[in-house]
Design a protein around this motif. Structure first.
Motif, PDB file in Angstrom:
ATOM      1  N   GLU A 170       0.829  -1.208   0.000  1.00 55.21           N
ATOM      2  CA  GLU A 170       0.000   0.000   0.000  1.00 55.21           C
ATOM      3  C   GLU A 170       0.862   1.255   0.000  1.00 55.21           C
ATOM      4  N   MET A 171       1.962   1.224   0.754  1.00 57.75           N
ATOM      5  CA  MET A 171       2.858   2.367   0.802  1.00 57.75           C
ATOM      6  C   MET A 171       3.460   2.622  -0.577  1.00 57.75           C
ATOM      7  N   MET A 172       3.876   1.575  -1.256  1.00 54.38           N
ATOM      8  CA  MET A 172       4.453   1.732  -2.590  1.00 54.38           C
ATOM      9  C   MET A 172       3.415   2.268  -3.585  1.00 54.38           C
ATOM     10  N   ALA A 173       2.175   1.797  -3.466  1.00 50.87           N
ATOM     11  CA  ALA A 173       1.109   2.295  -4.345  1.00 50.87           C
ATOM     12  C   ALA A 173       0.879   3.784  -4.091  1.00 50.87           C
ATOM     13  N   GLY A 174       0.881   4.191  -2.833  1.00 49.55           N
ATOM     14  CA  GLY A 174       0.718   5.601  -2.491  1.00 49.55           C
ATOM     15  C   GLY A 174       1.864   6.448  -3.022  1.00 49.55           C
ATOM     16  N   LEU A 175       3.081   5.951  -2.890  1.00 48.46           N
ATOM     17  CA  LEU A 175       4.257   6.667  -3.384  1.00 48.46           C
ATOM     18  C   LEU A 175       4.182   6.867  -4.892  1.00 48.46           C
ATOM     19  N   TRP A 176       3.877   5.809  -5.616  1.00 51.70           N
ATOM     20  CA  TRP A 176       3.770   5.922  -7.078  1.00 51.70           C
ATOM     21  C   TRP A 176       2.611   6.836  -7.482  1.00 51.70           C
ATOM     22  N   GLY A 177       1.513   6.790  -6.744  1.00 51.26           N
ATOM     23  CA  GLY A 177       0.386   7.674  -7.045  1.00 51.26           C
ATOM     24  C   GLY A 177       0.767   9.141  -6.915  1.00 51.26           C
ATOM     25  N   ILE A 178       1.512   9.457  -5.868  1.00 52.83           N
ATOM     26  CA  ILE A 178       1.961  10.836  -5.657  1.00 52.83           C
ATOM     27  C   ILE A 178       2.906  11.258  -6.778  1.00 52.83           C
ATOM     28  N   LEU A 179       3.862  10.407  -7.091  1.00 54.24           N
ATOM     29  CA  LEU A 179       4.842  10.749  -8.124  1.00 54.24           C
ATOM     30  C   LEU A 179       4.205  10.871  -9.512  1.00 54.24           C
ATOM     31  N   PHE A 180       3.274   9.974  -9.846  1.00 60.04           N
ATOM     32  CA  PHE A 180       2.623  10.031 -11.150  1.00 60.04           C
ATOM     33  C   PHE A 180       1.703  11.236 -11.282  1.00 60.04           C
ATOM     34  N   SER A 181       1.249  11.797 -10.175  1.00 58.68           N
ATOM     35  CA  SER A 181       0.405  12.994 -10.250  1.00 58.68           C
ATOM     36  C   SER A 181       1.244  14.269 -10.238  1.00 58.68           C
ATOM     37  N   SER A 182       2.553  14.109 -10.356  1.00 58.93           N
ATOM     38  CA  SER A 182       3.511  15.225 -10.370  1.00 58.93           C
ATOM     39  C   SER A 182       3.582  15.946  -9.034  1.00 58.93           C
ATOM     40  N   GLY A 183       3.187  15.266  -7.982  1.00 59.50           N
ATOM     41  CA  GLY A 183       3.289  15.844  -6.654  1.00 59.50           C
ATOM     42  C   GLY A 183       4.682  15.669  -6.077  1.00 59.50           C
ATOM     43  N   VAL A 184       4.943  16.361  -4.997  1.00 61.84           N
ATOM     44  CA  VAL A 184       6.208  16.245  -4.283  1.00 61.84           C
ATOM     45  C   VAL A 184       5.984  15.315  -3.106  1.00 61.84           C
ATOM     46  N   TYR A 185       6.716  14.217  -3.073  1.00 60.83           N
ATOM     47  CA  TYR A 185       6.576  13.189  -2.033  1.00 60.83           C
ATOM     48  C   TYR A 185       7.315  13.604  -0.773  1.00 60.83           C
ATOM     49  N   TRP A 186       6.615  13.539   0.356  1.00 58.82           N
ATOM     50  CA  TRP A 186       7.202  13.870   1.647  1.00 58.82           C
ATOM     51  C   TRP A 186       6.984  12.673   2.581  1.00 58.82           C
ATOM     52  N   PRO A 187       8.031  11.907   2.902  1.00 58.07           N
ATOM     53  CA  PRO A 187       7.852  10.721   3.754  1.00 58.07           C
ATOM     54  C   PRO A 187       7.571  11.105   5.208  1.00 58.07           C
ATOM     55  N   LEU A 188       6.523  10.537   5.757  1.00 58.38           N
ATOM     56  CA  LEU A 188       6.161  10.730   7.163  1.00 58.38           C
ATOM     57  C   LEU A 188       6.179   9.355   7.810  1.00 58.38           C
ATOM     58  N   GLY A 189       7.273   9.004   8.437  1.00 63.07           N
ATOM     59  CA  GLY A 189       7.436   7.667   9.009  1.00 63.07           C
ATOM     60  C   GLY A 189       6.409   7.368  10.082  1.00 63.07           C
ATOM     61  N   SER A 190       5.774   6.217   9.976  1.00 64.37           N
ATOM     62  CA  SER A 190       4.755   5.836  10.958  1.00 64.37           C
ATOM     63  C   SER A 190       5.366   5.549  12.324  1.00 64.37           C
ATOM     64  N   ASP A 191       6.684   5.410  12.381  1.00 66.80           N
ATOM     65  CA  ASP A 191       7.342   5.164  13.662  1.00 66.80           C
ATOM     66  C   ASP A 191       7.875   6.450  14.314  1.00 66.80           C
ATOM     67  N   TYR A 192       7.700   7.596  13.652  1.00 66.56           N
ATOM     68  CA  TYR A 192       8.121   8.871  14.227  1.00 66.56           C
ATOM     69  C   TYR A 192       7.167   9.263  15.349  1.00 66.56           C
ATOM     70  N   PRO A 193       7.676   9.958  16.375  1.00 59.63           N
ATOM     71  CA  PRO A 193       6.781  10.446  17.435  1.00 59.63           C
ATOM     72  C   PRO A 193       5.857  11.543  16.905  1.00 59.63           C
ATOM     73  N   ALA A 194       4.705  11.696  17.542  1.00 61.65           N
ATOM     74  CA  ALA A 194       3.681  12.645  17.100  1.00 61.65           C
ATOM     75  C   ALA A 194       4.213  14.069  17.001  1.00 61.65           C
ATOM     76  N   TYR A 195       5.017  14.514  17.966  1.00 57.30           N
ATOM     77  CA  TYR A 195       5.507  15.891  17.926  1.00 57.30           C
ATOM     78  C   TYR A 195       6.386  16.126  16.700  1.00 57.30           C
ATOM     79  N   ARG A 196       7.154  15.126  16.293  1.00 57.67           N
ATOM     80  CA  ARG A 196       8.016  15.258  15.114  1.00 57.67           C
ATOM     81  C   ARG A 196       7.186  15.311  13.835  1.00 57.67           C
ATOM     82  N   LEU A 197       6.182  14.449  13.743  1.00 58.58           N
ATOM     83  CA  LEU A 197       5.309  14.441  12.572  1.00 58.58           C
ATOM     84  C   LEU A 197       4.549  15.766  12.441  1.00 58.58           C
ATOM     85  N   THR A 198       4.035  16.267  13.548  1.00 58.85           N
ATOM     86  CA  THR A 198       3.309  17.532  13.535  1.00 58.85           C
ATOM     87  C   THR A 198       4.212  18.653  13.025  1.00 58.85           C
ATOM     88  N   TYR A 199       5.434  18.689  13.517  1.00 54.42           N
ATOM     89  CA  TYR A 199       6.391  19.702  13.073  1.00 54.42           C
ATOM     90  C   TYR A 199       6.657  19.571  11.573  1.00 54.42           C
TER      91      TYR A 199
END
Length: 80
Positions: free
Chosen positions: A22-51
């Motif tokens: 699913e992650m790979m499908a999401g990544l390819w979807g973003i790239l094929f739509s000419s968007g800029v991919y920004w990885p948000l690791g699911s293991d990052y703490p909430a305060y880091r993700l919010t920032y």
């Protein structure tokens, strides 16, 4: 088929997902739509993700259904 990719060209899209097909499908979807991919690791703490979400000015976040609840407390108002 019309060129719809131009509408999202350069739009910052966060990807908040665990490593999976699913992650790979999401990544390819973003790239094929000419968007800029920004990885948000699911293991990052909430305060880091919010920032990261706020600092990068992410306009849309792609995620997995099981992570939606965790993500809801971190996103900016108006960010789908």
């Amino acid at each position: 088929m019309g060129n719809r990719a131009g509408r999202n060209a350069g739009r910052r899209a966060g990807l908040f997902a665990e490593s999976s097909a699913e992650m790979m499908a999401g990544l390819w979807g973003i790239l094929f739509s000419s968007g800029v991919y920004w990885p948000l690791g699911s293991d990052y703490p909430a305060y880091r993700l919010t920032y990261m979400i706020r600092d990068a000015g992410i306009g849309v976040i792609v995620t997995q259904e099981k992570l939606r609840g965790r993500l809801a407390e971190m996103i900016l108002p108006g960010c789908p």
